[in-house]
Motif scaffolding. Structure first.
Motif, PDB file in Angstrom:
ATOM      1  N   ASP A  24      38.434  47.110  37.341  1.00 18.05           N
ATOM      2  CA  ASP A  24      37.239  46.297  37.579  1.00 18.05           C
ATOM      3  C   ASP A  24      35.971  47.043  37.174  1.00 18.05           C
ATOM      4  OD1 ASP A  24      35.876  43.931  39.109  1.00 18.05           O
ATOM      5  OD2 ASP A  24      34.994  45.728  39.988  1.00 18.05           O
ATOM      6  N   MET A  73      46.241  42.015  35.696  1.00 13.33           N
ATOM      7  CA  MET A  73      44.903  42.267  36.227  1.00 13.33           C
ATOM      8  C   MET A  73      43.856  42.523  35.157  1.00 13.33           C
ATOM      9  SD  MET A  73      44.451  41.702  39.352  1.00 13.33           S
ATOM     10  CE  MET A  73      42.804  42.384  39.424  1.00 13.33           C
ATOM     11  N   TYR A  74      44.267  42.931  33.955  1.00 10.60           N
ATOM     12  CA  TYR A  74      43.275  43.114  32.888  1.00 10.60           C
ATOM     13  C   TYR A  74      42.597  41.778  32.588  1.00 10.60           C
ATOM     14  CZ  TYR A  74      46.731  46.871  32.128  1.00 10.60           C
ATOM     15  OH  TYR A  74      47.622  47.886  32.290  1.00 10.60           O
ATOM     16  N   THR A 128      35.417  47.377  33.410  1.00  8.91           N
ATOM     17  CA  THR A 128      34.963  46.098  32.857  1.00  8.91           C
ATOM     18  C   THR A 128      33.486  45.891  33.160  1.00  8.91           C
ATOM     19  OG1 THR A 128      37.176  45.175  33.181  1.00  8.91           O
ATOM     20  CG2 THR A 128      35.385  43.610  32.822  1.00  8.91           C
ATOM     21  N   ARG A 129      33.091  46.131  34.393  1.00  7.20           N
ATOM     22  CA  ARG A 129      31.700  45.920  34.799  1.00  7.20           C
ATOM     23  C   ARG A 129      30.735  46.866  34.096  1.00  7.20           C
ATOM     24  NH1 ARG A 129      30.612  45.997  40.952  1.00  7.20           N
ATOM     25  NH2 ARG A 129      32.638  46.967  41.269  1.00  7.20           N
ATOM     26  N   SER A 182      40.516  40.517  35.766  1.00  5.90           N
ATOM     27  CA  SER A 182      39.239  41.216  35.902  1.00  5.90           C
ATOM     28  C   SER A 182      38.230  40.716  34.873  1.00  5.90           C
ATOM     29  CB  SER A 182      39.446  42.725  35.742  1.00  5.90           C
ATOM     30  OG  SER A 182      38.222  43.412  35.853  1.00  5.90           O
ATOM     31  N   ASP A 222      43.423  48.810  40.525  1.00  6.54           N
ATOM     32  CA  ASP A 222      42.619  47.615  40.288  1.00  6.54           C
ATOM     33  C   ASP A 222      41.125  47.918  40.321  1.00  6.54           C
ATOM     34  OD1 ASP A 222      44.999  46.209  40.181  1.00  6.54           O
ATOM     35  OD2 ASP A 222      44.927  45.653  42.291  1.00  6.54           O
ATOM     36  N   GLU A 223      40.714  48.898  41.136  1.00  3.88           N
ATOM     37  CA  GLU A 223      39.285  49.197  41.209  1.00  3.88           C
ATOM     38  C   GLU A 223      38.761  49.805  39.911  1.00  3.88           C
ATOM     39  OE1 GLU A 223      36.001  50.715  44.341  1.00  3.88           O
ATOM     40  OE2 GLU A 223      37.812  51.942  44.270  1.00  3.88           O
ATOM     41  N   ILE A 261      37.023  37.216  35.880  1.00  4.76           N
ATOM     42  CA  ILE A 261      36.085  37.261  37.011  1.00  4.76           C
ATOM     43  C   ILE A 261      34.672  37.569  36.528  1.00  4.76           C
ATOM     44  CG2 ILE A 261      35.430  38.608  39.056  1.00  4.76           C
ATOM     45  CD1 ILE A 261      38.446  38.856  39.668  1.00  4.76           C
ATOM     46  N   HIS A 262      34.567  38.451  35.549  1.00  6.48           N
ATOM     47  CA  HIS A 262      33.253  38.883  35.058  1.00  6.48           C
ATOM     48  C   HIS A 262      32.792  38.080  33.843  1.00  6.48           C
ATOM     49  CE1 HIS A 262      33.090  42.172  37.887  1.00  6.48           C
ATOM     50  NE2 HIS A 262      34.276  42.576  37.515  1.00  6.48           N
TER      51      HIS A 262
END
Length: 357
Positions: free
Chosen positions: A88, A111-112, A91-92, A115, A84-85, A118-119
C-alpha cells in the motif's frame, strides 16, 4: 545496473516535501525515565501486561537482530503490518491517483491489484506465459511514461514457481520505475533471494514475510528491503506506530527460533513431496504444477465439484479454477502428515454423484 533510475522522479511531488507526523518516541528514544510526553496511562494496562506504553515506531531492536539474518543493513529494512502495508505504501508514495499506472503479471497475488484500485491507479496486466514465466518483451512494451511500479511475485502465488532470474534482471535494467519482487515463499526454494542485488539495482524492492516459514501469520509483520532513501520515504508516510508492542515482542522472541524455522521448512518440503506423490496416484487429478512454495496448484477433472465436496468434508482448499491460466485448478497448502493423509483419503472417496446441483 540501471543508471536511468531516479527515486525523486517517480515519487509523487508532494511526498518529497511532506512533513511527517512526529511522535513522542521520535523526540526521545531512550528506555529509561519518567514518561510524561505521550499521554499514556501511567498505571499499566487492563491486561496485566505492560501494554500501556507506545512501541518503538521504527522497531530498531528487531532490525538490528534481523540484519545479520538477512545480510542487509538495518537502514535497508522496513517492517510493516503484514506485506500488505508496504504494498500500500509503495503505491501511495509513487502513484498519483487517476493518472499513474502499475503493471501486474497475472495470475499473481491479488493485493497488488486491490491496492492500486483503492488508490485509483490504472492497472496494466501482462499475462505470464503458459508455463507461468515472465514475457519480458511484453512487460517492457507495456511500460508507459506514467508506469511507476512493476509487481513480480517469485515464487509466484498461486502458481508456486520461481520467475527466471534473467527476466527479472532485464526488467530491472530497462525500467526506470520500481521493480518489486515479492518473495513471500522464498524459504521454500533453493533459489537465492534478490536481497543480495539491492546494491546493484537502486530500483529494486524485495518483500518477504514472517507469515509462512516462520509460522507468525497471526502477528502480521512483513518485511520490505530497499535503498535507504526509499526506506526513509516509507518511514515518513507510514502510521506512527504501525507494529504493535505484542507483535514486536513476539517477533523478537521468534528471531531466536531460526533452527525451529528451518526444521519446519524441512518438514513442509518433505510433506510437499509426499503429498505430490499421493495426489499423482488419484485418477481425478489431471496435473500437478511444479512448485517452489508451500502449496501445490492442482488441476482436477471437476475442480468445482471437488471443491464443494471437500468443503462438505470440512477440508478447506482454495478455488483458483476461475483464475486466468489456472482453469480447473485448486490451490492446496501443504499440511501436516496427518492432514495430508486425511485429504487424500477423502479425495479417494470423491464421486461425481456427491456434487450438489
Amino acid at each position: 545496473m540501471n543508471n536511468s533510475f531516479d527515486l525523486n522522479k517517480i515519487l509523487r511531488p508532494h511526498i518529497l516535501t511532506l512533513a511527517p507526523y512526529s511522535s513522542a518516541r521520535d523526540e526521545y528514544t531512550g528506555h529509561v525515565g519518567i514518561f510524561l510526553d505521550a499521554n499514556e496511562n501511567p498505571y499499566g494496562s487492563v491486561t496485566g501486561e505492560n501494554y500501556n506504553r507506545y512501541p518503538d515506531p521504527y522497531q530498531a531492536e528487531i532490525k538490528q537482530k534481523l540484519s545479520p539474518i538477512k545480510q542487509v543493513s538495518p537502514d535497508r529494512i522496513f517492517l510493516g503490518n503484514g506485506s500488505d502495508e508496504p504494498i500500500d505504501l509503495l503505491t501511495r508514495a509513487t502513484c498519483t491517483p487517476g493518472q499513474d499506472r502499475v503493471i501486474i503479471l497475472p495470475p499473481t497475488y491479488g493485493m497488488y491489484e486491490v491496492s492500486a484500485s483503492i488508490h485509483d491507479v490504472k492497472i496494466d496486466k501482462v499475462s505470464l506465459t503458459n508455463d507461468y514465466q515472465i514475457d519480458t518483451e511484453a512487460v517492457l512494451n507495456a511500460v508507459t511514461p506514467l508506469t511507476k511500479i512493476i509487481w513480480i511475485c517469485s515464487p509466484n502465488n498461486p502458481t508456486g514457481n520461481v520467475m527466471q532470474h534473467d527476466a527479472i534482471q532485464t526488467i530491472l535494467e530497462n525500467f526506470s520505475g520500481l521493480v518489486v519482487v515479492d518473495e513471500a515463499y522464498i524459504d521454500f526454494t533453493n533459489e537465492p533471494s534478490w536481497i543480495g542485488h539491492l546494491d546493484k539495482y537502486p530500483n529494486l524492492v524485495v518483500l518477504q514475510t514472517f507469515s509462512k516459514a516462520w509460522g507468525l501469520a497471526g502477528i502480521r509483520v512483513g518485511m520490505c528491503f530497499a535503498s535507504p532513501e526509499l526506506i526513509r520515504i516509507l518511514n515518513k508516510i507510514k502510521p506512527p506506530y504501525n507494529i504493535s508492542l505484542p507483535a514486536q515482542q513476539a517477533l523478537l522472541e521468534g528471531l531466536n527460533g531460526i533452527e525451529k524455522k528451518d526444521k519446519m521448512v524441512a518438514d513442509i518440503l518433505q510433506q510437499r513431496d509426499a503429498l505430490t506423490e499421493m495426489l499423482q496416484s488419484l485418477p481425478i487429478v489431471v496435473k500437478i504444477h511444479p512448485t517452489d512454495a508451500n502449496f501445490l496448484l492442482v488441476q482436477f477433472e471437476e475442480a468445482k465439484a471437488v471443491m464443494d465436496y471437500l468443503i462438505r468434508e470440512t477440508i478447506i482448499v482454495r478455488d483458483r479454477s476461475r483464475v486466468h491460466l489456472c482453469e480447473g485448478c485448486l490451490r492446496i497448502t501443504v499440511g501436516t502428515k496427518e492432514e495430508n493423509e486425511v485429504l487424500i483419503e477423502s479425495l479417494k472417496k470423491f464421486q461425481p454423484r456427491n456434487v450438489i446441483a
